[in-house]
Each structure stands twice: as structure tokens, then as C-alpha cells.
Scaffold this motif. Structure first.
Motif, PDB file in Angstrom:
ATOM      1  N   ASN A 329       0.831  -1.193   0.000  1.00 50.52           N
ATOM      2  CA  ASN A 329       0.000   0.000   0.000  1.00 50.52           C
ATOM      3  C   ASN A 329       0.869   1.248   0.000  1.00 50.52           C
ATOM      4  OD1 ASN A 329       0.830   0.594   2.639  1.00 50.52           O
ATOM      5  ND2 ASN A 329      -0.914  -0.437   3.556  1.00 50.52           N
ATOM      6  N   GLN A 548      -4.845  -6.026  10.594  1.00 52.01           N
ATOM      7  CA  GLN A 548      -5.927  -5.072  10.857  1.00 52.01           C
ATOM      8  C   GLN A 548      -5.392  -3.642  10.897  1.00 52.01           C
ATOM      9  OE1 GLN A 548      -8.111  -5.947  14.475  1.00 52.01           O
ATOM     10  NE2 GLN A 548      -8.642  -3.785  14.745  1.00 52.01           N
ATOM     11  N   VAL A 549      -4.292  -3.424  11.607  1.00 54.55           N
ATOM     12  CA  VAL A 549      -3.713  -2.083  11.716  1.00 54.55           C
ATOM     13  C   VAL A 549      -3.220  -1.579  10.369  1.00 54.55           C
ATOM     14  CG1 VAL A 549      -1.786  -0.773  12.711  1.00 54.55           C
ATOM     15  CG2 VAL A 549      -3.099  -2.348  14.145  1.00 54.55           C
ATOM     16  N   ASN A 551      -4.436  -2.420   7.552  1.00 58.69           N
ATOM     17  CA  ASN A 551      -5.559  -2.398   6.611  1.00 58.69           C
ATOM     18  C   ASN A 551      -5.400  -3.429   5.501  1.00 58.69           C
ATOM     19  OD1 ASN A 551      -8.089  -1.476   5.798  1.00 58.69           O
ATOM     20  ND2 ASN A 551      -7.231   0.091   4.440  1.00 58.69           N
ATOM     21  N   PHE A 552      -4.927  -4.632   5.889  1.00 59.25           N
ATOM     22  CA  PHE A 552      -4.835  -5.761   4.979  1.00 59.25           C
ATOM     23  C   PHE A 552      -5.826  -6.840   5.426  1.00 59.25           C
ATOM     24  CE2 PHE A 552      -0.363  -4.257   4.276  1.00 59.25           C
ATOM     25  CZ  PHE A 552      -0.481  -4.039   2.905  1.00 59.25           C
ATOM     26  N   LYS A 553      -6.212  -7.684   4.483  1.00 57.85           N
ATOM     27  CA  LYS A 553      -7.044  -8.824   4.857  1.00 57.85           C
ATOM     28  C   LYS A 553      -6.245  -9.810   5.689  1.00 57.85           C
ATOM     29  CE  LYS A 553     -10.225  -8.622   0.920  1.00 57.85           C
ATOM     30  NZ  LYS A 553     -10.765  -9.357  -0.254  1.00 57.85           N
ATOM     31  N   GLU A 560       5.490  -6.816   5.786  1.00 54.04           N
ATOM     32  CA  GLU A 560       4.407  -6.170   6.518  1.00 54.04           C
ATOM     33  C   GLU A 560       4.628  -6.257   8.021  1.00 54.04           C
ATOM     34  OE1 GLU A 560       1.316  -8.447   4.801  1.00 54.04           O
ATOM     35  OE2 GLU A 560       1.621  -7.530   2.829  1.00 54.04           O
ATOM     36  N   HIS A 572      -0.121   0.996  19.635  1.00 47.44           N
ATOM     37  CA  HIS A 572      -0.268  -0.231  18.851  1.00 47.44           C
ATOM     38  C   HIS A 572       0.478  -1.387  19.509  1.00 47.44           C
ATOM     39  CE1 HIS A 572      -1.060   2.673  15.402  1.00 47.44           C
ATOM     40  NE2 HIS A 572      -2.150   1.949  15.483  1.00 47.44           N
TER      41      HIS A 572
END
Length: 590
Positions: A329, A548-549, A551-553, A560, A572
Motif C-alpha cells: 500500500n 488489521q492495523v 488495513n490488509f485482509k 508487513e 499499537h
């Protein structure tokens, strides 16, 4: 030597001059004959370097009145020795020499001149142990490749810090400092630290040397910290005037370097000049590893210093990267180079260009265990600068040993080409037969394992027991995990002892505040389960919060995970810690 040179050869070695001892009207001088190997374009630096006048006893003194048509004359200091002649002197002698060299560097820096090329063959000792720098400045070639030249051709004033460490290394170890290249970049710093640790000098001097010789120049002890240990005049200059001087020095070095860029290569490279910036691109994918270890320079007390500021670590200095095949992203695209630098640093084997559906993606998830262990170990070592406790010493030992244990298990499996990465069996057979990087990885892991064992036996184990002595505690007598440093069992044998040590450290960091403490606490919890937390069948469940943080499935690659640990904040880390704690230890819930 040309036929016009007179006098006798001196013992002083130079990359730019033939330095001879001559007599003129009954007075003896050092005569600097310019070598014809130097480029004419460098003449503009020659005048600045040679005509520099001062009142410092530790720098060569120009005697213009004694110049001839063929040479520049400098004061002859009488009977002298070369610094190379001095091997393993008393510590007070070394500290005196360091103080004098630092004073000389301050005079140079205050006149926008850099040391840059001083070494044990062009520093002379007069009147006993008074050092005199006989070569410095922008004109000569450098005789040594400092680590940053391998990946960033833009040098700055911190090369003098490294070169000072190089001088002290010779005085204490009795050997020349090894030279970094792309083949040894990952392990050389640890070998250097091992050699320093094995000397008979005080721990303060050893840590000081390690601070000077950090391959990451932003991790090196800085001039303010050095000045604090020696002289208030030095401290005033480096606190107040040096920033202005350093800008001029950096700009001058930048222009000077365009004339002699030298890169040591272990693989094909191409070099492009683009607006005076040098871009280095590695033409083939492949593994590259480095080790960043920041010694506790803030507690050194050569002379009682004031409390120095923390060392920054803004850049991880590694070779530039080729473009990734994986689309992240937008926020991660902006940081992908930094992510890959860190993965190159912490993983035992890694290359950037892999697809998330490839076999290598599964392998890198497995190798990431060692990356987390290394990352955590380094963070705890650095944390000891601020707050010390025996549990931190034990944690460093435990992380180092369990890394060896897990790596030994992995090497044993790979030597049999076992399919431990959840790969289709037919695909796996084809992969182990044809993939050249797989064979390289097996070799690299075995080399790393041998090196880690050597360091563990020679340094890590002794450091643990030194910790017990410092805190005046007796080490356990019947604990195979803490006592046995010569053979290594399997993880299951050590699991209870290992996890007990990490739980003790978690309790310590639960009382600490701040982002760094929160991350250490989180990594400690993750490393409790390091043997299986990254297994392919549980990764998505264990790291669902990360996806989740971000913004991935789901979490697709180690990039990542690394992005999360490098870029997210204390909130976090604490939230992820609490989720994992509830998952792994539900019985502890209130």
C-alpha cells in the motif's frame, strides 16, 4: 623517487608524498615531495593542506622559509618513532595519545579541515609519547575504506571518529583493523568486537573503542561525547562552533570524492553519476546481511564525563536495493527501502525480489524468527545504557543461545532437504534441485551458525557470568541452559528455562514507560513462542492484529510484519501485547 630528490627516506608513509629527511643551512626538515600519481585536479586542495599554519604541538608545522622548488618543508621533530612501533602500551599512555589526537582534530575541524587520512604509519611519536599527525586533509588518497563507502559514497566528518578507532585498535589489539567489504560486511563488526573484548584493557576503554568503530556511522560515539571525556575546550567547540564547520567539511568532502570513488565489489555493480550523486545498483539479487551493535558508550568514564545525549540510529547503512516485485500500500511503498534494509540486517538470508506466492515467501517467514531474536537482543543491549538489571544480561544470553539452538535444528533439517515450509512436495523437490539461492542459503546458515557458536563461547557466555559478578549473585549450578555453553540440545529441552528468563524480563519492562519499552515487551512475548509463532498454519491467527492495523485482509509477507514493528507507535505495541497475552495466557486474565 625521482632523481631530483635529496636527503634520506623517512619512515613516514604517505599516499600523496615521498617524505624525506633533508638538511638546509644546518637545519633538518621533513621534505614533502609530491607524488606524480596524484591527479592534477586535486592541486586546489594541496595548498590548503600544506600551507595550514597553527600552534598545535600535535600537527606537522609548515616551514615556508625552508621550502625548495621541489618540496615543501616541515619542522623536523628530532628523534621520533612511528606510532606503528607502539604495540599494547599501558592504558594511561593510550589515553594520553587519544587526548592529543582529538585535540589535533579539533584544530583541523575548527579550520574546516578534516583528518581523513591519518594512520599508524603517518603519526609520529616525539618526546616520548606525544603524537604528531604528519598527514591530514583533503589532498591525499585515503589508505582505508571506511564502512560507509561500501554503500554511500558521500562521506562526512565522522570518518575521523572511525579512523581514531582504527588507531586505538592497533595499539590495543596489536594488529591492523580489518577492512570492510561486501563479503564480510555482515560479520566483521562482531569479529572486531571479539578482538577488542579479548584484550587486557579496562572495560571502559573497550566500550569506547567499540563506540568509535561502529560501522553504522550514526551509531558511532560523537565528538561531543569524546570531548566530554578529555577536555572542556574541546567540549565548548564541539557544542557551539562545530556544526557550522561540519557543513563546510561535508561539502568539501563531497566535491573531493568525485575524483576518486572506490567501491569494493563482491558482485557486479554499475555506477551512475547523476547530478554529482553516486547511485550504486546491484545487478543480481542475492543475500546480504549486516550486524548493528551499539555498545554502551554513554557510561564510559575515561575522565568523568557529563551525562551525554542518547546515540541516534537514524540510518541503517546497507547496500542500496533493487525494485521490489511486490506491491504494497502507499504508506509502505514510501518505506519499502528502509524495510528491506532492516530485513537484510536481521535475517540470516534475504533478498528483496520475491513474490508473495513463492516458496521463498514461506521460507522468509520461517527465517524471520531469527530476525526477531536478533532485533530484540540488540534492543535489550542498548536499553542497558539507561537501566541495568541482571535480568537484561540473562535475556541477552537466552536469546543468543536459543537462536543457535533453533538455527541448528533448521540446518539439520535443510541438510536433509526436509520440507518444513508447508510447500507442495513435488514443488519442493523441484525447488531444492534447481534453485541456486536455496543452496546459497544452506551454506550461509551453516557459516552463521559456526560464527554464532564461536561468539557465544568466547563472549556471550563470559558476559553472563560477568553480570552475575557485577550484581554479586551466584550463577545457578544445575541449570543446563545457563551452564552448558559447549553443546546445544533442542528447543524442547530448554523451553522452560528459556521462557522463565523471558518472563522475568517481561515483568521488568511492564514497569517501564515509552515506545521502546513497549516494543521490547511485545517482542519478548512473541519470542516466548518463537519456535512456532511463525509457522505457516498459525501466522494469520497470531498476527491478525497487524493485518488489521495495516488495513490488509491478512499478513502476506515478512515486509508487513517488519513495517509494523518499525513504524507503529506505543499504543499499537501495547494493544498487540495485550491481545497476544490474552491469547497465550488466558489463565492470567483478571
Amino acid at each position: 623517487m625521482n632523481n631530483n630528490q635529496i636527503g634520506e627516506s623517512s619512515r613516514i608513509k604517505s599516499m600523496a608524498f615521498d617524505i624525506r629527511e633533508v638538511s638546509n643551512q644546518g637545519q633538518k626538515y621533513f621534505a614533502y615531495y609530491q607524488k606524480n600519481t596524484m591527479k592534477k585536479e586535486l592541486e586546489k586542495y594541496l595548498v590548503q593542506d600544506l600551507n595550514f599554519t597553527h600552534n598545535c604541538k600535535n600537527l606537522r608545522k609548515y616551514k615556508k622559509s625552508a621550502d625548495s622548488h621541489d618540496y615543501k618543508a616541515f619542522e623536523y621533530e628530532g628523534e621520533y618513532k612511528i606510532l606503528r612501533d607502539l604495540i599494547k602500551p599501558k592504558e594511561e599512555t593510550i589515553l594520553k595519545i587519544i587526548s592529543d589526537i582529538v585535540s589535533a582534530l579539533m584544530i583541523l575541524h575548527s579550520n574546516q579541515i578534516i583528518g581523513r587520512c591519518f594512520n599508524i604509519d603517518n603519526i609520529i611519536l616525539v618526546n616520548g609519547y606525544t603524537p604528531v599527525l604528519m598527514e591530514f586533509g583533503y589532498y591525499p588518497k585515503m589508505d582505508y575504506i571506511v564502512p560507509e563507502q561500501l554503500y554511500n559514497t558521500q562521506l562526512n566528518e565522522k570518518i575521523d571518529i572511525f579512523l581514531l578507532g582504527r588507531v586505538i585498535y592497533y595499539l590495543t589489539v596489536g594488529k591492523e583493523l580489518p577492512i570492510y567489504n561486501l563479503n564480510n560486511f555482515g560479520e566483521l563488526e562482531e569479529k572486531i568486537n571479539m578482538a577488542i573484548a579479548e584484550t587486557n584493557y579496562t572495560q571502559n576503554l573497550k566500550i569506547f573503542m567499540q563506540g568509535l568503530l561502529q560501522k553504522n556511522r550514526n551509531s558511532r560515539i560523537d565528538y561531543i561525547k569524546i570531548a566530554q571525556k578529555f577536555d572542556s575546550k574541546l567540549l565548548s567547540f564541539y557544542q557551539n562552533q562545530f556544526q557550522r564547520c561540519s557543513i563546510i567539511i561535508s561539502e568539501t568532502i563531497k566535491v573531493r570524492q568525485e575524483y576518486d570513488i572506490e567501491i569494493q565489489e563482491s558482485a557486479p555493480f554499475f555506477i551512475n553519476n547523476t547530478h554529482n550523486n553516486i547511485i550504486i545498483c546491484q545487478q543480481n539479487k542475492g543475500p546480504y546481511v549486516s550486524s548493528i551493535q551499539q555498545p554502551n558508550v554513554s557510561k564510559i568514564n575515561l575522565n568523568p564525563p557529563n551525562t551525554p545525549p542518547d546515540i541516534s540510529d537514524d540510518e541503517n547503512l546497507l547496500p542500496p536495493m533493487i525494485k521490489t516485485l511486490y506491491n504494497m500500500n502507499q504508506s509502505m511503498v514510501m518505506d519499502q527501502e528502509e524495510i528491506n534494509k532492516e530485513l537484510l540486517n536481521i535475517l540470516p538470508f534475504y533478498f528483496e525480489s520475491f513474490d508473495k506466492y513463492s516458496i521463498w515467501n514461506n521460507i522468509f517467514f520461517s527465517l524471520y524468527r531469527f530476525g526477531l531474536l536478533k532485533k530484540l537482543n540488540e534492543m535489550i543491549i542498548n536499553f542497558k545504557k539507561l537501566s541495568d538489571d541482571l535480568c537484561l544480561w540473562k535475556a541477552c544470553f537466552a536469546l543468543s543461545k536459543i537462536s543457535i539452538v533453533l538455527k541448528q535444528e533448521l540446518v539439520n533439517d535443510l541438510n536433509q532437504d526436509k520440507n518444513i515450509f508447508s510447500i507442495d512436495q513435488q514443488d519442493w523437490k523441484e525447488f531444492v534441485t534447481k534453485d541456486k539461492d536455496y543452496k546459497k542459503m544452506k551454506q550461509k546458515l551453516q557459516l552463521d551458525l559456526n560464527q554464532e557458536k564461536s561468539i557465544f563461547i568466547g563472549l556471550t557466555f563470559s558476559q553472563l557470568y560477568k553480570g552475575y559478578q557485577i550484581f554479586k549473585q551466584q550463577p545457578p549450578q544445575n541449570d543446563d541452559f545457563l551452564n552448558n555453553n559447549l553443546t546445544y540440545g533442542i528447543f524442547e529441552e530448554y523451553k522452560i528455562s528459556y521462557r522463565g528468563i523471558l518472563v522475568e524480563s517481561i515483568c521488568f519492562f511492564e514497569k517501564c514507560l515509552g515506545k521502546e519499552s513497549s516494543l521490547i515487551k511485545l517482542l519478548l512475548l512473541i519470542c516466548l513462542k518463537i519456535n512456532n509463532i511463525l509457522d505457516l498454519d498459525v501466522i494469520q491467527e497470531n498476527f491478525q492484529y497487524v493485518a488489521q492495523v495495516l488495513n490488509f485482509k491478512q499478513v502476506n509477507t515478512v515486509k508487513e510484519l517488519e513495517f509494523f514493528f518499525e513504524n507503529k507507535n506505543e499504543i499499537h505495541f501495547d494493544e498487540f501485547y495485550n491481545k497476544l497475552k490474552d491469547k497465550f495466557f488466558p489463565q492470567n486474565q483478571q
